[in-house]
Write an enzyme that holds these catalytic residues in place. Structure first.
Site, PDB file in Angstrom:
ATOM      1  N   ASP A 145       0.730  -1.211  -0.238  1.00 33.39           N
ATOM      2  CA  ASP A 145      -0.048  -0.059  -0.054  1.00 33.39           C
ATOM      3  C   ASP A 145       0.904   1.226   0.179  1.00 33.39           C
ATOM      4  O   ASP A 145       0.155   2.400  -0.279  1.00 33.39           O
ATOM      5  CB  ASP A 145      -1.040   0.095   1.262  1.00 33.39           C
ATOM      6  CG  ASP A 145      -1.795  -1.039   1.362  1.00 33.39           C
ATOM      7  OD1 ASP A 145      -2.090  -1.783   0.338  1.00 33.39           O
ATOM      8  OD2 ASP A 145      -2.694  -1.416   2.192  1.00 33.39           O
ATOM      9  N   GLN A 302      -1.464  -9.047  -7.325  1.00 31.67           N
ATOM     10  CA  GLN A 302      -0.572  -7.860  -7.281  1.00 31.67           C
ATOM     11  C   GLN A 302       0.260  -7.615  -5.960  1.00 31.67           C
ATOM     12  O   GLN A 302       1.455  -7.113  -6.221  1.00 31.67           O
ATOM     13  CB  GLN A 302      -1.302  -6.483  -7.394  1.00 31.67           C
ATOM     14  CG  GLN A 302      -2.217  -6.107  -5.916  1.00 31.67           C
ATOM     15  CD  GLN A 302      -3.439  -5.497  -6.190  1.00 31.67           C
ATOM     16  OE1 GLN A 302      -3.534  -4.359  -6.678  1.00 31.67           O
ATOM     17  NE2 GLN A 302      -4.554  -5.866  -6.118  1.00 31.67           N
TER      18      GLN A 302
HETATM   19  O1  F6P Z   1      -2.559  -4.037   3.599  1.00 24.85           O
HETATM   20  C1  F6P Z   1      -2.234  -4.647   2.219  1.00 24.85           C
HETATM   21  C2  F6P Z   1      -3.462  -5.172   1.622  1.00 24.85           C
HETATM   22  O2  F6P Z   1      -2.855  -5.871   0.606  1.00 24.85           O
HETATM   23  C3  F6P Z   1      -4.578  -4.185   1.441  1.00 24.85           C
HETATM   24  O3  F6P Z   1      -4.068  -3.309   0.233  1.00 24.85           O
HETATM   25  C4  F6P Z   1      -5.935  -4.832   1.143  1.00 24.85           C
HETATM   26  O4  F6P Z   1      -6.826  -3.993   1.745  1.00 24.85           O
HETATM   27  C5  F6P Z   1      -5.714  -5.649   2.431  1.00 24.85           C
HETATM   28  O5  F6P Z   1      -4.114  -6.050   2.500  1.00 24.85           O
HETATM   29  C6  F6P Z   1      -6.378  -6.919   2.304  1.00 24.85           C
HETATM   30  O6  F6P Z   1      -5.971  -8.010   3.211  1.00 24.85           O
HETATM   31  P1  F6P Z   1      -6.374  -9.222   3.463  1.00 24.85           P
HETATM   32  O7  F6P Z   1      -5.453 -10.093   2.731  1.00 24.85           O
HETATM   33  O8  F6P Z   1      -5.998  -9.483   4.969  1.00 24.85           O
HETATM   34  O9  F6P Z   1      -7.950  -9.511   2.868  1.00 24.85           O
END
Ligand code: F6P
Length: 411
Positions: A145, A302
């Site tokens: 992020d 990504q």
């Molecule tokens: O913080 C990194 C991230 O990839 C964010 O871009 C995304 O919203 C979140 O993690 C998703 O998290 P998880 O894999 O816990 O659903």
């Protein structure tokens, strides 16, 4: 380093987070640490005494090279929020954690993560000081992020940005084929910061016009304006490609993805699971305009695309791991390693340290002046900032046509 060390990974993975793990491990060994333990699934796993001895897993230089090129968190991750240690109930968790660290004879504790993980390091360092512990707690930055304060950028971002730039270009090629009206909406991660979605503009060049619109979460999103913009574009051309952040919100603060059914998962840090923005917008488009639409959620891809990792990113991810170990060995605690950019051309950077409380629980967003005035694209300054971070390629170790990773069976 007189004692043993322990290292954990926390939060969402990246394609280079294991390069930081390799950097921590290699540096600990070079500085004479005893055993290097890995927490399985971060602090949550440590509380259940789930650890491994990394020395048993990383036996050769090839293992370390493979680890650097293996995406996702080798040790497993968690999204666990440590309680407040000022309450009796909360303190019990810390007492237990410090007992486990004592049993393992830990002198150095490294946590590779983003803002929420730095909250963990901050609390542990504060509690450690409160009880007079001599364990040193260090944060190693990571997140696709790129939303950590104080550091120029975070390891993991460059590779995710590179992946987004590359696949965006491929998606745009694909979108051109039919010659009939067709809107493609690409949903990109990043939560409340537009660093990742802005990277879609990297696809723009002599051989590609880039996406038509980029919607960052920093500005309120107006659905009616969006529909009007798409209609205007479809009056000029047949295919339209839109890059949209998962975290765009309406003026009233609701995430667009909350307008869909079933987005109700919230993690320990209060983050809602953000997914479904592109699908919602595509449905609205189909209803209002009646054109063909396609949605693409870049989702986990990504942050796991190690086959497209940036060499600069892998190098820096490794370096911040080593810098954390050096600092801990020299007596620092409660700090996070940051990256300082020295120059863009040639790209040069160095590392430094900042108190972890400056980083935890806050988000660095894209400055308003790096977003175009109408709010539907990023500026050249944004591109100049990100371009150096995506440079250089690292080929995976290919076996039978498929990348080979360092494998560690997890439950
Ligand atoms: O913080 C990194 C991230 O990839 C964010 O871009 C995304 O919203 C979140 O993690 C998703 O998290 P998880 O894999 O816990 O659903």
């Amino acid at each position: 380093m007189a004692k043993n060390a322990i290292v954990g990974q926390s939060g969402g993975p990246t394609s280079v987070i294991n390069a930081s793990l390799a950097g921590v491990y290699e540096s600990c060994k070079r500085r004479g640490a005893g055993k290097v333990y890995g927490m399985l699934h971060g602090v949550a796993g440590l509380l259940e005494r789930r650890t491994c001895v990394l020395d048993d897993k990383l036996k050769t230089a090839l293992d370390i090279e493979l680890l650097k090129r293996t995406p996702s968190s080798y040790l497993g991750s968690c999204r666990y929020k440590l309680p407040d240690w000022h309450t009796a109930e909360g303190e019990r968790v810390y007492i237990r954690l410090f007992e486990i660290l004592k049993e393992l004879d830990i002198g150095y504790f490294f946590y590779i993560g983003g803002n929420d993980s730095m909250d963990t390091i901050g609390k542990l360092a504060d509690y450690g000081a409160h009880i007079g512990s001599d364990i040193r707690f260090m944060g190693v930055p990571k997140t696709i992020d790129n939303d950590l304060m104080v550091t120029d950028h975070t390891p993991g971002y460059g590779s995710a940005a590179k992946y987004i730039g590359v696949v965006m270009k491929e998606i745009i090629r694909d979108a051109t084929v039919y010659g009939t009206k067709y809107v493609t909406i690409v949903e990109i991660m990043g939560r409340n910061a537009g660093w990742l979605v802005g990277a879609a503009a990297l696809s723009k060049g002599e051989d590609c016009d880039g996406p038509d619109l980029i919607y960052v979460p920093e500005l309120p999103f107006d659905i009616d304006n969006f529909l009007v913009r798409i209609k205007e574009l479809l009056a000029e051309k047949t295919f339209v490609v839109v890059a949209v952040s998962e975290g765009i919100r309406l003026a009233d603060g609701r995430y667009v993805c909350e307008l869909t059914d079933g987005v109700d998962f919230v993690d320990a840090f209060g983050h809602k699971q953000l997914t479904g923005t592109a699908n919602y917008l595509a449905r609205r488009l189909a209803q209002e305009i009646g054109c063909k639409t396609r949605t693409i959620e870049l989702s986990s891809m990504q942050r796991a695309a190690s086959h497209l990792a940036s060499r600069i990113d892998i190098l820096e991810a490794f370096q911040v791991g080593g810098a954390a170990v050096k600092a801990a060995d020299e007596g620092d605690t409660g700090e996070m390693v940051i990256i300082k950019r020295l120059s863009d051309d040639p790209y040069q950077s160095t590392t430094d340290l900042r108190n972890v409380h400056k980083v935890s629980n806050v988000e660095k967003v894209v400055p308003r002046e790096w977003i175009t005035e109408d709010g539907t694209y990023v500026t050249d300054e944004f591109i100049s900032y990100v371009r150096p971070l995506i440079q250089g390629d690292v080929s995976p170790v290919m076996v039978d046509g498929i990348p080979r990773y360092l494998y560690h069976k997890k439950k």
